[in-house]
Write an enzyme that holds these catalytic residues in place. Sequence first.
Site, PDB file in Angstrom:
ATOM      1  N   GLU A 331       2.421 -17.726  -2.180  1.00 18.05           N
ATOM      2  CA  GLU A 331       2.589 -19.178  -2.363  1.00 18.05           C
ATOM      3  C   GLU A 331       3.893 -19.537  -3.073  1.00 18.05           C
ATOM      4  O   GLU A 331       3.871 -20.255  -4.066  1.00 18.05           O
ATOM      5  CB  GLU A 331       1.378 -19.742  -3.114  1.00 18.05           C
ATOM      6  CG  GLU A 331       0.066 -19.463  -2.393  1.00 18.05           C
ATOM      7  CD  GLU A 331      -1.178 -19.866  -3.186  1.00 18.05           C
ATOM      8  OE1 GLU A 331      -1.026 -20.490  -4.250  1.00 18.05           O
ATOM      9  OE2 GLU A 331      -2.287 -19.547  -2.740  1.00 18.05           O
ATOM     10  N   GLU A 447      -7.268 -15.099   3.888  1.00 17.34           N
ATOM     11  CA  GLU A 447      -8.261 -15.671   2.957  1.00 17.34           C
ATOM     12  C   GLU A 447      -9.149 -16.674   3.686  1.00 17.34           C
ATOM     13  O   GLU A 447      -9.403 -17.773   3.188  1.00 17.34           O
ATOM     14  CB  GLU A 447      -7.543 -16.372   1.801  1.00 17.34           C
ATOM     15  CG  GLU A 447      -6.614 -15.482   1.019  1.00 17.34           C
ATOM     16  CD  GLU A 447      -5.867 -16.221  -0.091  1.00 17.34           C
ATOM     17  OE1 GLU A 447      -6.282 -17.336  -0.481  1.00 17.34           O
ATOM     18  OE2 GLU A 447      -4.852 -15.683  -0.560  1.00 17.34           O
TER      19      GLU A 447
HETATM   20  O1  G3I Z   1     -14.831 -15.251 -14.627  1.00 17.00           O
HETATM   21  C1  G3I Z   1     -14.494 -16.402 -15.429  1.00 17.00           C
HETATM   22  C2  G3I Z   1     -15.704 -16.851 -16.197  1.00 17.00           C
HETATM   23  O2  G3I Z   1     -16.073 -15.833 -17.112  1.00 17.00           O
HETATM   24  C3  G3I Z   1     -15.360 -18.143 -16.942  1.00 17.00           C
HETATM   25  O3  G3I Z   1     -16.503 -18.624 -17.582  1.00 17.00           O
HETATM   26  C4  G3I Z   1     -14.860 -19.180 -15.987  1.00 17.00           C
HETATM   27  C5  G3I Z   1     -14.412 -20.427 -16.719  1.00 17.00           C
HETATM   28  O4  G3I Z   1     -13.414 -21.116 -16.047  1.00 17.00           O
HETATM   29  O5  G3I Z   1     -13.745 -18.649 -15.273  1.00 17.00           O
HETATM   30  C6  G3I Z   1     -14.044 -17.515 -14.525  1.00 17.00           C
HETATM   31  O6  G3I Z   1     -12.891 -17.082 -13.853  1.00 17.00           O
HETATM   32  C7  G3I Z   1     -12.505 -17.860 -12.754  1.00 17.00           C
HETATM   33  C8  G3I Z   1     -12.395 -16.923 -11.557  1.00 17.00           C
HETATM   34  O7  G3I Z   1     -11.906 -17.637 -10.450  1.00 17.00           O
HETATM   35  C9  G3I Z   1     -13.736 -16.286 -11.165  1.00 17.00           C
HETATM   36  O8  G3I Z   1     -14.620 -17.278 -10.740  1.00 17.00           O
HETATM   37  C10 G3I Z   1     -11.148 -18.465 -13.034  1.00 17.00           C
HETATM   38  O9  G3I Z   1     -11.274 -19.421 -14.066  1.00 17.00           O
HETATM   39  C11 G3I Z   1     -10.626 -19.127 -11.799  1.00 17.00           C
HETATM   40  O10 G3I Z   1      -9.305 -19.570 -12.032  1.00 17.00           O
HETATM   41  C12 G3I Z   1     -10.593 -18.137 -10.657  1.00 17.00           C
HETATM   42  O11 G3I Z   1     -10.209 -18.804  -9.505  1.00 17.00           O
HETATM   43  C13 G3I Z   1      -9.666 -18.005  -8.477  1.00 17.00           C
HETATM   44  C14 G3I Z   1      -8.360 -18.653  -8.038  1.00 17.00           C
HETATM   45  O12 G3I Z   1      -7.857 -17.981  -6.913  1.00 17.00           O
HETATM   46  C15 G3I Z   1      -7.316 -18.591  -9.145  1.00 17.00           C
HETATM   47  O13 G3I Z   1      -6.931 -17.278  -9.402  1.00 17.00           O
HETATM   48  C16 G3I Z   1     -10.648 -17.964  -7.314  1.00 17.00           C
HETATM   49  O14 G3I Z   1     -11.800 -17.206  -7.693  1.00 17.00           O
HETATM   50  C17 G3I Z   1     -10.004 -17.330  -6.111  1.00 17.00           C
HETATM   51  O15 G3I Z   1     -10.857 -17.459  -4.987  1.00 17.00           O
HETATM   52  C18 G3I Z   1      -8.707 -18.035  -5.803  1.00 17.00           C
HETATM   53  O16 G3I Z   1      -8.108 -17.393  -4.718  1.00 17.00           O
HETATM   54  C19 G3I Z   1      -6.896 -17.969  -4.296  1.00 17.00           C
HETATM   55  C20 G3I Z   1      -5.997 -16.847  -3.833  1.00 17.00           C
HETATM   56  O17 G3I Z   1      -5.825 -15.903  -4.848  1.00 17.00           O
HETATM   57  C21 G3I Z   1      -4.655 -17.384  -3.367  1.00 17.00           C
HETATM   58  N1  G3I Z   1      -4.817 -18.405  -2.381  1.00 17.00           N
HETATM   59  C22 G3I Z   1      -5.714 -19.482  -2.712  1.00 17.00           C
HETATM   60  C23 G3I Z   1      -7.073 -18.950  -3.129  1.00 17.00           C
HETATM   61  C24 G3I Z   1      -8.014 -20.064  -3.414  1.00 17.00           C
HETATM   62  O18 G3I Z   1      -7.622 -20.817  -4.512  1.00 17.00           O
END
Ligand code: G3I
Length: 767
Positions: A331, A447
């Site tokens: 990205e 994805e």
């Molecule tokens: O695991 C913690 C949890 O312990 C905590 O209580 C909670 C509070 O916010 O956060 C949890 O972690 C989150 C994690 O996902 C697991 O659910 C993070 O905050 C959250 O930021 C994270 O989001 C991920 C996101 O990327 C940002 O990294 C998504 O799972 C993931 O599906 C998403 O994937 C992205 C790709 O990497 C790039 N392209 C877009 C795609 C969708 O956004």
Amino acid sequence: MNFLLNGQNATLASIKLGLLLLTDFEKTKLKPRRFVLLIIILLSIVIHGIGQNLLSNGGFENDFSNWTNLANDGAVATYSIVANAAEGAKAMRLKIDQLGSNGYSIQNFHNKWPAEVGQLYKIEFFAKSQSNAGGLRLVQTTGSYKATSFSLTENWEKYQITYVARGTQEDFKLQFFKKNTYFIDGISITPLNLGEVVIPPSGNSSLKDLAGNCGVNMANLGDRTTETEFESILRNDFNMVGSENSLKMKLVKPQENSAYQFANPDRMVAYAQNQGMKVRGHTIIWHNGMPDWVNNKNWTKQGLLNYLKGYIDDVVGRYKGQIDEWDVANEFVENDGSSLRKGSQSVWMRHIGPEVLDSAFKWVHEADPDAKLYYNDYGAEGMNSKSDFIYNLVKGMQDRGIPIHGVGMQCHFKYDQLLTEEVTLAKDIDKNIKRLGALGLEVAFTEIDIAIPKPVSQEKYQLQAITYGNLLKIALNNTPVFKSFMIWGITDKYTWIRTHSSGNDDDPLLYTADYQKKPAYDQMVAVLKANCIDNVEIKEPFLGTPILIPGTIQAENYDKGGQGVSYSDADPENKGGAYRADGVDVSAGPGVNNHTVGWSASGEWLEYTVRVKTTGAYTFDFFTAAANLVGQVEVLLDGQVLIATTDLPVTNNWGAYESTRSDKVDLTKGEHLIRIKVLSPGYNIDKVVVNEAVITSSDSFKEEKERLTVFPNPSNTGEFRLSSSVEWELYSIDGLLLGRGNGACVKSKSGLTLLHAKGNVFRLITE
Ligand code: G3I
């Protein structure tokens, strides 16, 4: 919501789509009743007639009646009716001399059309611009706002979107946001009736086996392998895994002074190795998913470059040879495709600038020269200014000699975006893959999820299935440039869409939250069957005659139908030197009888047509060699597990074969299909010797049928003691009744006898 035939006129496209589906279903051997249903549907579509255009004066044959020019903020333009038409005699020409005064004001042109709330419509038009890349946006308003942008060329092209109406008086609006001269013609809005689409049930299918025939990897997230249902679907349907979050810098290096956190990626990579799966690594440099300490530190350019180099050496180096594809950069391009992401958003751009891309790719390549390196992004699947920017970006890298091998298209889509193969997005994704392929690059969908705006419903599940199927068709139509179809999760229980879409969207994956297959899964199987089974040969026994049982199954004598039909080869490349014949790794040595099947990977299997001479209990002796790993084998008989996981020994040498005997299993007289499946790699397999079971002093049998049959070892004739009182009958090998009784002891009369015992569990003791 109403997607059923309801007396409205159906469209030609519906008929065409129906016929297309009919062709697919025929290939999938749809049951006759379903065919009849489909034919009735198609006939009713024909009877209802050809679609009527709900938009009046979409062809501009005489004038601009029904259209209003909403030019605003000082935009200056000339509209005229001209003879330069795509359809009929006339078209509309629009020359924009000046756009509106502020950034978003553009030339608007609109018309109204009557709609039914919840009905699905197809909107089509022809357009071109005097110079390439004229920018046109099609907007639906009233009940909702939905805008789709199109990048025009100098040639007439047909554009299409599908749309679910939210209001009864929809406002159709064309917006022109670039100075250019435009030609528009043949705008039509017609109902699209997909509600009766029959999606055949998938049965016991495997996405990866079917897709393997087309040379496409089926990939999914591999970080939840501790959940049984998740893991078994992953193992059955996918041959490649990636991590959703655990390889992001935020999780690998959360604090400046913390140790690297490798536990989760280590587990995923080990799982993949055990299963013989490939791995995608996601991701090295991204503006998001970054630890705060990196974002906030006051870096010098060289300082951040040094840190990145060290990070790549440590992380990529750790998984050298174990990760097949890396999303090196994620990205990096602004949504409007105007430039690379601004430094205000990205620590890499702020302190280093564009050269960070070249450096990262170079260093990842140095750390793992065999890995395929990808640039990955969203919203750039089709042809638009963002994908144009990415095309030029990766081409520029190639020109500079930077190691880049592929482009990842994320494919976070909505359920109604690819409802026909003719929608502009579908055609544009196809075009985009082809132009990247022409640069010598690979393409992967990295994805995939296809979200449904709430409330979800069965009808929306059906449409979601069509969209999944059409996305898959684009992939299959683009091999070998297209490599991997990676879905961003398995079950709707775990999806970022639930947590990140402000609660508006849900259910984007193939399985419900409680692991029920959704229509999308069935449609994927239907599309794979229709596209990936055609090319293989008709299956027939390898030797032209079934292998007799009792007898020896020589590993190389597998049926020769082809990949996915009578063998499955996890690795289409020849990794084993001299090993390779007919798509699986067969060697002319060093095994016994001059042939072995070797370098077997988890999930691979070979099938054999066998003829069992006599019903009875048999044992399988596996002759295998393994230098350093304990392998595991499973045997299936006519699709059912016959011999569950059996461990195979380490023989310390790839050429040293030892035999391992299975438990006794029942085989019935006649022809069967035996599948030898590699559960855990890797070992060479020379042969499987199938013999009538030999009774030993500690054999025990659990009777599941009315009668259980055993073959006593000829040398074990004499008296057999049963552990408890059971009804027994003693037969000769020819089936002649020799005696019957009810007790704990039975005497064998001659060398070869059959014992039929009725009753519960019993133990046979030789004396
Ligand atoms: O695991 C913690 C949890 O312990 C905590 O209580 C909670 C509070 O916010 O956060 C949890 O972690 C989150 C994690 O996902 C697991 O659910 C993070 O905050 C959250 O930021 C994270 O989001 C991920 C996101 O990327 C940002 O990294 C998504 O799972 C993931 O599906 C998403 O994937 C992205 C790709 O990497 C790039 N392209 C877009 C795609 C969708 O956004």
